[in-house]
Design an enzyme around this catalytic site. Structure first.
Site, short mmCIF file in Angstrom:
data_model
loop_
_atom_site.label_atom_id
_atom_site.label_comp_id
_atom_site.label_asym_id
_atom_site.label_seq_id
_atom_site.Cartn_x
_atom_site.Cartn_y
_atom_site.Cartn_z
N GLU A 189 0.67 -1.24 -0.12
CA GLU A 189 -0.09 -0.05 0.09
C GLU A 189 0.91 1.15 0.01
OE1 GLU A 189 -3.60 0.32 0.19
OE2 GLU A 189 -3.26 -1.50 -0.67
N SER A 201 -55.38 -20.58 35.81
CA SER A 201 -55.15 -21.22 37.16
C SER A 201 -53.72 -21.86 37.00
CB SER A 201 -56.04 -22.42 36.86
OG SER A 201 -57.46 -22.16 36.81
#
Length: 519
Positions: free
Chosen positions: A113, A458
């Site tokens: 690079e 219940s």
């Protein structure tokens, strides 16, 4: 004597001299005008140039460090990672400091690079001249000269547009930042910024994505594979185009030898490796990775809700969670979750007569004129063997044949469904959670454990009354309870509970009371 003939010159000669004087005067005027024009042109260009520099952002308010798309992590109660959250765009970044990045990976990136990275002041004049000559010879732009610092400025501060204004500002800011930061810090930022394909940003995320290992464990061959991606993330993808990537990797190895970073022996050893075999294995596992679990879905929902209660908008909360590099520590217990998953998916625990598969079948038919006709049907089958016949019956019903162009989607849901939450009653910590039985096919799908709200009815009797009585030893399954009407003073008002059948049988065992759901 008459001297007039001595001074008198031929008329032709006089005319010639006059022409020369005019030409000389004209040349002087042109030259002066040219000089003035050059000064005006240079002055105008300088004015434009300075205007571009003045419009550049002030570096005192800027930071080269990447600030978005950081991966967030979710951990269990022991601090072990259980999942990751990437940005909505599928991008990932895991920040690592320079001392955690292998020396050879650092140098591989520099070698391909920006070979004079440690020598220039932010822009590489030699590189610019070389690229200019190369581009003139080729008749087009085939080589760039952006330094690592310039690429950081472009990626993290300026827009990616290709204009002379942006390029001039990029070079100017690169010089400024090169004075502000050390070379090592600039390199660290760049190695965490690089676009490395498949949504991976930075070398750590790429190392996990391609090799399923921490960046500190990379070999030389693996380092050059990663370093070679950034110039063309798709064309040089080690997953999609391994041959092109390997050619770039070999070029990087040659550069590293020329620049003195490795020896010929090290290069020869790296060339003997085949990193792409492991890359394909890791990629297959990545593609086949299961979606987030129901527990993680619940964590995500909870965190997003908390962030919004603290003042964030829904978008801000989502961006922060999926791209802010958040670490979330949960109460998740993997051992208990394994038990929950095992039993909730155990078919033998469900009544055989009720077992079936719900099918949601959707078909879109493309008509001759390009429009679409949509069909949808929900039904049930007893087994997977019956799915194809169900689909065919629906296609026949809708008049869809093999001559038609159509798209189909089929969603399957096992029935009956169930969910489960395992919570520590002393701390409220949720240790395990299941939002449904069967294969989970997406992220943040319907979670029955947190979203399927029902009237508990219940179910509270055995939890709130019978179980505590058994747990404390107050009653046993055979203890006798008087089943008779009772009125409770609520102050104000009263409440008289009734049994579901309206009957009272008097003395009865606790065992019968649970079985018949006696109030």
């Amino acid at each position: 004597m008459d001297y007039s003939k001595i001074d008198k010159k031929p008329e032709k000669e006089k005319t010639s001299k006059n022409i020369k004087r005019v030409q000389l005067l004209g040349f002087r005027v042109f030259f002066i005008g040219l000089i003035i024009g050059v000064f005006v042109l240079v002055g105008s260009a300088f004015t434009v140039f300075m205007g571009i520099l003045r419009s550049a952002p002030d570096i005192s308010n800027l930071e080269l460090k990447p600030v978005t798309n950081f991966t967030s992590f979710i951990y269990d109660k022991n601090g072990v990672e259980i999942d990751r959250l990437n940005s909505d765009q599928g991008e990932a970044r895991i920040y690592v400091t320079l001392d955690e990045i292998p020396y050879l990976l650092q140098k591989a990136v520099i070698a391909i690079e920006d070979e004079r990275f440690y020598e220039h002041n932010g822009i590489d004049v030699k590189g610019i001249l070389r690229a200019l000559v190369t581009n003139i010879k080729s008749g087009g732009i085939v080589e760039g000269a952006s330094t690592i610092t310039q690429q950081l400025v472009k990626n993290n501060i300026l827009s990616p547009e290709q204009t002379y204004t942006r390029k001039i500002q990029e070079m100017y800011l690169a010089i400024q930042f090169d004075r502000k930061y050390s070379k090592d810090l600039i390199l660290e930022y760049y190695l965490n910024t690089m676009a490395l394909g498949h949504g991976m940003n930075g070398v750590q995320a790429a190392s996990h994505r391609y090799f399923n290992k921490d960046v500190t464990e990379l070999t030389l061959a693996e380092c050059v594979v990663i370093a070679g991606i950034t110039q063309a993330p798709t064309a040089l993808s080690p997953v999609l185009n391994p041959e092109a990537n390997w050619n770039k990797a070999k070029l990087i190895l040659n550069n590293m030898i020329e620049q003195g970073y490795i020896t010929q022996a090290e290069m020869d050893e790296a060339l003997l490796e085949d990193p792409y075999q492991n890359i394909q294995i890791v990629n297959q596992a990545y593609v086949e990775a299961s979606p987030h679990t129901y527990f993680v879905d619940a964590v995500i929902d909870s965190v997003l809700k908390d962030l919004q209660e603290q003042g964030m908008s829904s978008i801000e909360a989502s961006n922060y969670l999926y791209g802010g590099g958040v670490s979330i520590y949960t109460t998740f217990d993997p051992e208990l979750q394994e038990i929950v998953d095992k039993h909730i998916n155990d078919t033998s625990l469900y009544p055989a007569s009720e077992l079936r598969i719900q099918l949601d079948y959707r078909v879109s038919v493309v008509n001759d004129d390009g429009t679409q006709t949509h069909h949808n049907s929900v039904g049930y089958v007893k087994s997977e063997d019956q799915i194809e016949s169900f689909k065919q019956s629906k296609l026949d019903e809708w008049g869809v044949t093999t001559e038609h162009e159509y798209m189909e989607n089929l969603y399957q849901t096992l029935q009956p469904q169930a969910s489960f939450v395992l919570m520590d009653q002393y701390t409220g910590h949720v240790a395990a959670l299941s939002g449904g039985r069967g294969e989970k096919i997406g992220d943040r799908t319907f979670n029955r454990a947190t979203q399927s709200k029902r009237q508990p009815g219940s179910t509270f009797k055995p939890l709130a009354a019978y179980a505590p009585a058994l747990d404390t030893g107050t009653l046993s399954p055979g203890s006798v309870i008087i089943d008779q009407p009772i009125t409770i003073n609520l102050n104000p008002g009263t409440y008289s509970p009734k049994n579901h059948d309206g009957q009272y049988i008097g003395p009865s065992t606790m065992r019968r009371g649970i079985w018949h759901s006696v109030n």
